[in-house]
Scaffold this active site. Sequence first.
Site: not given
Length: 290
Positions: A119, A137, A212, A238
């Site tokens: 990305q 992208h 994410s 995370e």
Amino acid sequence: MRAMREQTNDEAIEEAAALLARSRHVVALAGAGMSKESGIPTFRGEGGLWTTRPDGSGGEPPMNQYQTFAADPTRWWQRRLQEPPGDFANAIDSAQPNPGHLALAELETLGVLAHLISQNVDDLHRRAGQRSLTEIHGNRHWMRCMMCGMRWPRQEFPVDPERLPPTCPQTGCLGIVKSDTVMFGEAIPPHALRRCEEETWAADCFMTVGTSAVVYPAAQYPQQAAHRGIPLIEVNPEQTPLTDLATIVVRLPSGEALPRIVQSVRRRLAPAKSAESAEGTGDIDASAQA
Ligand code: APR
């Protein structure tokens, strides 16, 4: 297929390496977290470009970037050529591939990673030697014709400020040329989408690194694979919306996790490789193999 019990990162790294080493068609999805250790900020999360700061600044950019461009490409290009590059652009232009990028390129060389969907627009995977790559992208260092989709490295397509907007030199095309980066509001080039879908269908193992997983269509590929029962490895310090679908979770920065995973994969492939070469040199007693 959430990992049944909490694993230490050491255990998760070994399990990920074992899975990768025995898989036939590994596909990976990379995000901004991959390049954080190269000095490029992420978009979301702590210190993210678009994370609203206490003084109220920051926040997501306007979602109609592409419509603004398409409405007046000459004006867009005039501003682009006059304005100095921002912090994000400077960070990209001065960044170098980090050990995470190099590890993914090595996984390809080892014949383990079949395809990488990135990305990121920062060109760092390509510079690290990744070849089987879809930059979903786009790439900040390339230009693209909006009509025929032809692409050029930026240095091979100088823009003449006297002749804006730049147009495509392909015979009979004359389409307007823009940065290859996919703007908000712009459709992702069909050939890139097609390749991502084909690779996702072919995958027997999927790995996400530093994303994410909230932006589509990229985020759908690991989900589709997991829903088909394909094991999913998540490398991210995370939690993300993918965590509950993941078979293995490595909660470490990619610049640390990926080299360790590759080291273990290399170790696991070594016996097979030496057997292969021994076989080639007839050292192995063929009858013993039968
Ligand atoms: N190593 C691995 N992961 C990291 C690291 C690191 N060193 N540092 C942060 N991360 C993780 C964060 O926890 C977060 O989950 O990387 C993720 C970055 O998320 P985003 O900033 O949302 O980036 P990304 O998922 O790539 O965004 C997708 O959104 O705005 C668009 O076009 C933009 O391509 C981008 C897309």
